[in-house]
Design a protein around this motif. Structure first.
Motif, PDB file in Angstrom:
ATOM      1  N   GLN A  87      -3.122   2.236  -3.463  1.00  0.00           N
ATOM      2  CA  GLN A  87      -2.916   3.316  -2.776  1.00  0.00           C
ATOM      3  C   GLN A  87      -3.243   3.164  -1.310  1.00  0.00           C
ATOM      4  O   GLN A  87      -4.331   2.811  -1.171  1.00  0.00           O
ATOM      5  N   LEU A  88      -2.474   3.516  -0.756  1.00  0.00           N
ATOM      6  CA  LEU A  88      -2.972   3.784   0.862  1.00  0.00           C
ATOM      7  C   LEU A  88      -4.113   4.727   1.017  1.00  0.00           C
ATOM      8  O   LEU A  88      -3.698   5.904   0.431  1.00  0.00           O
ATOM      9  N   GLY A  89      -5.197   4.360   1.528  1.00  0.00           N
ATOM     10  CA  GLY A  89      -6.396   5.192   1.539  1.00  0.00           C
ATOM     11  C   GLY A  89      -6.390   6.255   2.494  1.00  0.00           C
ATOM     12  O   GLY A  89      -5.478   6.331   3.500  1.00  0.00           O
ATOM     13  N   LEU A  97       4.544   3.642   3.710  1.00  0.00           N
ATOM     14  CA  LEU A  97       4.552   2.345   2.985  1.00  0.00           C
ATOM     15  C   LEU A  97       4.165   1.238   3.714  1.00  0.00           C
ATOM     16  O   LEU A  97       4.740   0.922   4.629  1.00  0.00           O
ATOM     17  N   GLY A  98       3.088   0.738   3.415  1.00  0.00           N
ATOM     18  CA  GLY A  98       2.527  -0.531   4.022  1.00  0.00           C
ATOM     19  C   GLY A  98       2.904  -1.686   3.201  1.00  0.00           C
ATOM     20  O   GLY A  98       2.473  -1.957   2.200  1.00  0.00           O
ATOM     21  N   ALA A 134       0.809  -1.161  -0.170  1.00  0.00           N
ATOM     22  CA  ALA A 134      -0.001   0.019  -0.005  1.00  0.00           C
ATOM     23  C   ALA A 134       0.607   1.302  -0.203  1.00  0.00           C
ATOM     24  O   ALA A 134       1.640   1.444   0.972  1.00  0.00           O
ATOM     25  N   ASP A 135       0.692   2.141  -0.945  1.00  0.00           N
ATOM     26  CA  ASP A 135       1.558   3.140  -1.243  1.00  0.00           C
ATOM     27  C   ASP A 135       1.185   4.563  -0.646  1.00  0.00           C
ATOM     28  O   ASP A 135      -0.062   5.023  -1.377  1.00  0.00           O
ATOM     29  N   CYS A 180       4.453   7.861  -1.630  1.00  0.00           N
ATOM     30  CA  CYS A 180       5.924   7.382  -1.525  1.00  0.00           C
ATOM     31  C   CYS A 180       6.602   7.659  -2.703  1.00  0.00           C
ATOM     32  O   CYS A 180       6.272   7.079  -3.907  1.00  0.00           O
ATOM     33  N   ALA A 181       7.936   8.364  -2.705  1.00  0.00           N
ATOM     34  CA  ALA A 181       8.710   8.448  -3.921  1.00  0.00           C
ATOM     35  C   ALA A 181       9.539   7.302  -4.161  1.00  0.00           C
ATOM     36  O   ALA A 181      10.160   7.052  -5.319  1.00  0.00           O
ATOM     37  N   ASP A 182       9.709   6.373  -3.378  1.00  0.00           N
ATOM     38  CA  ASP A 182      10.662   5.350  -3.104  1.00  0.00           C
ATOM     39  C   ASP A 182       9.887   3.964  -3.236  1.00  0.00           C
ATOM     40  O   ASP A 182      10.550   2.851  -3.058  1.00  0.00           O
ATOM     41  N   ILE A 183       8.584   3.942  -3.897  1.00  0.00           N
ATOM     42  CA  ILE A 183       7.867   2.682  -4.010  1.00  0.00           C
ATOM     43  C   ILE A 183       8.299   1.779  -4.850  1.00  0.00           C
ATOM     44  O   ILE A 183       8.212   0.437  -4.607  1.00  0.00           O
ATOM     45  N   ASP A 184       8.820   2.245  -6.098  1.00  0.00           N
ATOM     46  CA  ASP A 184       9.014   1.213  -7.167  1.00  0.00           C
ATOM     47  C   ASP A 184      10.076   0.144  -7.043  1.00  0.00           C
ATOM     48  O   ASP A 184       9.909  -1.025  -6.980  1.00  0.00           O
TER      49      ASP A 184
END
Length: 286
Positions: A257-259, A271-272, A230-231, A234-238
């Protein structure tokens, strides 16, 4: 459609596509920014929520759905031909949503309704909903679905890396993570949902170390039944997605997406990672 229909609340963070794919009814929580009030997902998308969080205005707050909102969901299920409803909610220790769903079920008599506390949140709850919906579509009855949800609850893991603790502290959901506050400047916290509450899991000195630590925790538990990320803006998700996608499991990685519900308490740059451990194999091999 006949059979058991799955109802949940918007803290599950399921995308619109996943909701449609699994024929789930989602009851929205309410998100407030000062005097402005929105129904989660229906009136406020995750994208718009995160844009608002970047501003200098009031921090967002959440409110549980009314019993009437759950009654409307149960009635929708009945009107569309369901024989029964299983309602899977956010942890009762994090929200009054479960109590509201139970109150509604106690007054609804058209079809049987069972409310189940997932003791989880975001995609820990969401993966439970997906699994239950798949089992319901395959013909499982209400009692079987409740038993399966109970078995799965003890196998759910939810970890998070936060951008900070301001939202979590002011939102009053910090629980066992309170000990992190004194040393916030020196660490990047990793949190865990444990026994339905948010608690401290680890203190890491940099965000990259915190993310690596979290990915290593997931990999150590592989192979998994289900896995999701779950994003929260975040800029560093990829890079994390690539690492998680390589972890073996019974189902593909689900990315969402984190809601607004969880994001209201964790803030941006969260970031989860949520997953379900595989069911243990019995000694007889059954």
């Amino acid at each position: 459609m006949p059979g058991v229909r799955i109802v949940t609340d918007s803290a599950c963070d399921l995308t619109d596509d996943l909701v449609k794919q699994h024929d789930v009814i989602v009851v929205p929580l309410t998100i407030r920014f000062g005097v402005e009030e929105f129904e989660d997902r229906r009136e406020l998308t995750p994208e718009e929520f995160w844009r608002r969080c970047q501003g200098k205005g009031a921090l967002p707050e959440t409110a549980a759905p009314s019993p009437g909102a759950f009654i409307a969901a149960y009635q929708q299920a009945a009107a569309e031909g369901a024989d029964a409803v299983l309602c899977l909610t956010i942890s009762s220790k994090l929200s009054a949503t479960y109590a509201s769903a139970v109150t509604a079920a106690d007054t609804f008599t058209s079809i049987p309704v069972q409310v189940f506390d997932t003791r989880s949140v975001t995609m820990g709850q969401g993966l439970t909903v997906i699994a239950a919906a798949e089992e319901a579509a395959a013909g499982a009855g209400l009692d079987t679905l409740v038993a399966a949800a109970g078995d799965r609850t003890d196998r759910i893991r939810v970890y998070g890396v936060l951008g900070g603790l301001e939202f979590l502290q002011r939102g009053g959901r910090i629980g066992g993570a309170q000990a992190l506050l004194g040393s916030l400047l020196a660490i990047k916290p990793v949190i865990v949902v444990k026994d339905g509450e948010v608690a401290e899991e680890s203190k890491q000195r940099t965000r990259s170390r915190a993310l690596s630590y979290m990915v290593a925790k997931v990999a150590a538990d592989a192979p998994l039944e289900r896995l999701a990320i779950a994003d929260g803006a975040c800029a560093d998700i990829d890079d994390v997605v690539k690492e998680l996608a390589a972890i073996p499991g019974q189902h593909p990685l689900v990315s969402v997406q984190l809601g607004p519900v969880v994001g209201s308490h964790t803030g941006p740059n969260t970031l989860g990672v949520c997953y379900i451990l595989p069911a243990p194999v019995s000694a007889s091999g059954d």
